[in-house]
Design a protein around this motif. Structure first.
Motif, PDB file in Angstrom:
ATOM      1  N   THR A 331      -4.751   1.411  -5.109  1.00 51.60           N
ATOM      2  CA  THR A 331      -3.719   1.326  -4.077  1.00 51.60           C
ATOM      3  C   THR A 331      -3.438  -0.104  -3.627  1.00 51.60           C
ATOM      4  O   THR A 331      -2.263  -0.479  -3.477  1.00 51.60           O
ATOM      5  CB  THR A 331      -4.084   2.209  -2.880  1.00 51.60           C
ATOM      6  N   SER A 334      -1.181  -1.882  -6.111  1.00 53.33           N
ATOM      7  CA  SER A 334       0.105  -1.183  -6.127  1.00 53.33           C
ATOM      8  C   SER A 334       0.914  -1.508  -4.876  1.00 53.33           C
ATOM      9  O   SER A 334       2.129  -1.738  -4.940  1.00 53.33           O
ATOM     10  CB  SER A 334      -0.125   0.330  -6.215  1.00 53.33           C
ATOM     11  N   GLN A 348       8.677   2.165  -9.717  1.00 56.69           N
ATOM     12  CA  GLN A 348       7.260   2.379  -9.463  1.00 56.69           C
ATOM     13  C   GLN A 348       6.992   3.833  -9.068  1.00 56.69           C
ATOM     14  O   GLN A 348       6.045   4.457  -9.564  1.00 56.69           O
ATOM     15  CB  GLN A 348       6.803   1.435  -8.354  1.00 56.69           C
ATOM     16  N   GLY A 352       4.995   6.692 -11.189  1.00 61.07           N
ATOM     17  CA  GLY A 352       3.858   7.393 -10.598  1.00 61.07           C
ATOM     18  C   GLY A 352       3.958   8.894 -10.772  1.00 61.07           C
ATOM     19  O   GLY A 352       2.970   9.559 -11.117  1.00 61.07           O
ATOM     20  N   LEU A 385      -4.061   6.701 -10.630  1.00 57.73           N
ATOM     21  CA  LEU A 385      -3.113   5.607 -10.835  1.00 57.73           C
ATOM     22  C   LEU A 385      -1.709   6.032 -10.414  1.00 57.73           C
ATOM     23  O   LEU A 385      -0.976   5.262  -9.770  1.00 57.73           O
ATOM     24  CB  LEU A 385      -3.111   5.189 -12.312  1.00 57.73           C
ATOM     25  N   GLY A 386      -1.327   7.271 -10.747  1.00 54.42           N
ATOM     26  CA  GLY A 386      -0.007   7.768 -10.359  1.00 54.42           C
ATOM     27  C   GLY A 386       0.150   7.859  -8.850  1.00 54.42           C
ATOM     28  O   GLY A 386       1.162   7.434  -8.295  1.00 54.42           O
ATOM     29  N   GLN A 389       0.729   4.618  -7.250  1.00 53.02           N
ATOM     30  CA  GLN A 389       2.071   4.074  -7.445  1.00 53.02           C
ATOM     31  C   GLN A 389       3.114   4.752  -6.565  1.00 53.02           C
ATOM     32  O   GLN A 389       4.245   4.270  -6.462  1.00 53.02           O
ATOM     33  CB  GLN A 389       2.512   4.243  -8.916  1.00 53.02           C
ATOM     34  N   ILE A 390       2.747   5.883  -5.957  1.00 50.30           N
ATOM     35  CA  ILE A 390       3.743   6.679  -5.235  1.00 50.30           C
ATOM     36  C   ILE A 390       3.698   6.446  -3.731  1.00 50.30           C
ATOM     37  O   ILE A 390       4.720   6.132  -3.104  1.00 50.30           O
ATOM     38  CB  ILE A 390       3.546   8.184  -5.527  1.00 50.30           C
TER      39      ILE A 390
END
Length: 525
Positions: A331, A334, A348, A352, A385-386, A389-390
């Motif tokens: 996080t 990101s 991004q 995600g 990781l997704g 990114q969100i």
């Protein structure tokens, strides 16, 4: 900090803090946020022990969870009005106090009626914490540090529900079930002391009129809907008269609430007009999808690894922690990228959601033939990781697309959508598992014909075709494989649904230079 930076920060928020004071406030807000989010899942593990201790059936015990969720869901959209009416600091402190007091009374309860009542009170306090916490962090940090503020909240939002089951199991196994409530007391008192001493109000409380009709319609509509989502599968959905009644009540209540709020009053308790903003509307829908994907795996994965792979409850909790650890690690970079202004945050966010979808499809391929604890590392790492990114980019885009006075309303809508997404995911996936298990068991049963060579060989290996134990083993194998296929179906469903939501990112409206606020929000070290 230059004079121009100080001037811009003052325009950004009247309660921007710096240094040790900001750090202390952040600790208090994070503690309060974690309390509420952990309690959405911590009780689930202890529920069988609670039922046995107070003499409640499984259906009756479910109200311990449902009561909290219903109260939580109803209060979230009311928080902007309550903040304005009583002042943010006073309301936030009251929410923490209600939550802590109700937690203590839950642990001291000796009957089903007592614990359900205090869980409703606890949910009322908890509902005031989430969107208020996010709004406080937004105002406490200057504009150039919003990546840090939303990153802190994102970690809490993902880690809280994740560690709930593991913490609940540990407390229940080593102490007793009341400790899943008692643990809130010292942490909550510390958070309350910090808020009382250091938090400042951005504005004075206003004597707003109470939209009693709107409150009543909202409580009826959302309360009935949450009940249907939580109890539908247990009661066979529309085969149960009460579920049908509550569904009609939810539909009528919410329709009447929307009509009343838009056309029946000049001072609605929940201002739905904030959804006219495309960024807030699209962000809320994406928040709902985020809730589906986040809670989907929290509901299904522990059940799968315990029932089909033979993991202990502790191991199941540790598997879920994989994702939380990756979220915590990923996080900050990101958030730095999202706040730098060097990339379009929609790219991004879209990336995600694609990662989340792929991770769910990946999990669908994990079967009993791949039973290693470490098998889950990479799909959950991709999921972490997704999520990293969100959450921060999406929060920044949603809040920047709304006028500053509407940020509490946007935060409330975003968090309500995320919570409803989790409730919808739980209802759909639990139903899907139950019904697909039956479907696959029927299909596999038709293929297990005595005339087939593999079937005869299996029975011969375990005692012969006439052996009752051999046939029981075969039935158990079919049942086990049916469960595996059903869990794979749920993972694919979540993956495909997540892909479907990806195009919504084009409706987000990132704020650019010239829109009334700087586009670049540099991360402060």
């Amino acid at each position: 900090m230059s004079a121009s930076d100080a001037s811009r920060d003052a325009a950004w928020s009247p309660v921007v803090e710096y240094g040790a004071r900001r750090a202390i406030i952040t600790i208090g807000i994070v503690l309060a946020t974690l309390l509420e989010l952990i309690d959405t899942t911590i009780v689930n593990v202890a529920l069988p022990y609670i039922q046995g201790n107070i003499g409640a059936s499984q259906q009756e015990g479910a109200f311990v969870v449902t009561g909290y969720l219903v109260a939580n869901t109803v209060v979230i959209p009311l928080t902007p009005w309550l903040q304005h009416r009583f002042g943010r600091r006073r309301y936030y402190l009251a929410s923490i106090s209600i939550f802590v007091g109700a937690s203590l009374m839950c642990g001291l309860s000796h009957s089903l009626a007592e614990i359900v009542f205090w869980r409703v009170v606890q949910g009322t306090g908890g509902g005031g914490l989430i969107s208020t916490s996010q709004a406080i962090l937004r105002d406490t940090y200057p504009e150039r540090s919003q990546g840090i503020a939303q990153g802190v909240f994102a970690i809490g939002a993902v880690v809280g529900p994740t560690i709930g089951p593991l913490l609940g199991g540990t407390l229940t196994d080593n102490f007793s079930w009341p400790w899943v409530f008692f643990v809130n007391v010292p942490v909550g008192l510390l958070a309350a002391a910090i808020v009382a001493r250091f938090l400042r109000d951005p504005e004075r409380a206003e004597r707003l009129p109470l939209d009693a009709v709107g409150v009543a319609l909202l409580a009826v509509g959302l309360g009935a809907l949450q009940y249907v989502l939580d109890q539908g599968q247990e009661k066979d959905w529309f085969g149960d008269r009460l579920i049908v009644t509550m569904t009609v009540l939810a539909a009528c209540g919410l329709a009447a609430f929307v009509t009343w709020s838009l056309f029946g009053t000049r001072a609605p308790v929940v201002d739905l007009r904030v959804l006219k903003n495309p960024g807030v509307a699209a962000g809320s829908l994406l928040g709902m999808c985020l809730g589906v994907s986040l809670m989907g795996s929290l509901v299904t994965l522990p059940q799968y690894v315990e029932s089909s792979l033979g993991f202990t409850a502790t191991m199941a909790g540790e598997v879920i922690l994989f994702r939380a650890l990756f979220v915590m690690l990923l996080t900050p970079p990101s958030a730095r990228l999202a706040a730098s202004g060097k990339t379009d945050p929609r790219l991004q966010i879209g990336a995600g959601f694609v990662m989340l979808a792929i991770s769910n499809l990946w999990l669908a391929n994990v079967t009993t033939s791949i039973s290693s604890f470490w098998t889950f590392l990479w799909p959950l790492a991709l999921s972490g990781l997704g999520l990293a990114q969100i959450f921060v980019p999406l929060s920044l885009v949603v809040f920047s697309s709304a006028p500053i006075d509407d940020v509490p309303k946007a935060s409330s809508m975003f968090n309500l959508a995320r919570q409803m997404g989790g409730s919808i995911a739980t209802a759909i996936l639990v139903t899907l598992i139950a019904r697909d298990t039956t479907l696959h068991q029927t299909e596999l049963g038709l293929r297990v014909a005595m005339g087939r060579a593999p079937v005869r060989a299996y029975l011969a290996e375990h005692g012969g075709e006439r052996s009752a134990s051999a046939r029981a083993r075969l039935d158990a194998l079919v049942a086990g494989q049916s469960v595996v296929l059903a869990y794979a179906d749920t993972a694919r469903f979540v993956g495909v649904l997540t892909f479907v939501f990806v195009p919504l990112v084009v409706f987000l409206r990132p704020r650019r230079a010239g829109d009334g606020a700087p586009a670049r929000v540099a991360m402060e070290v």
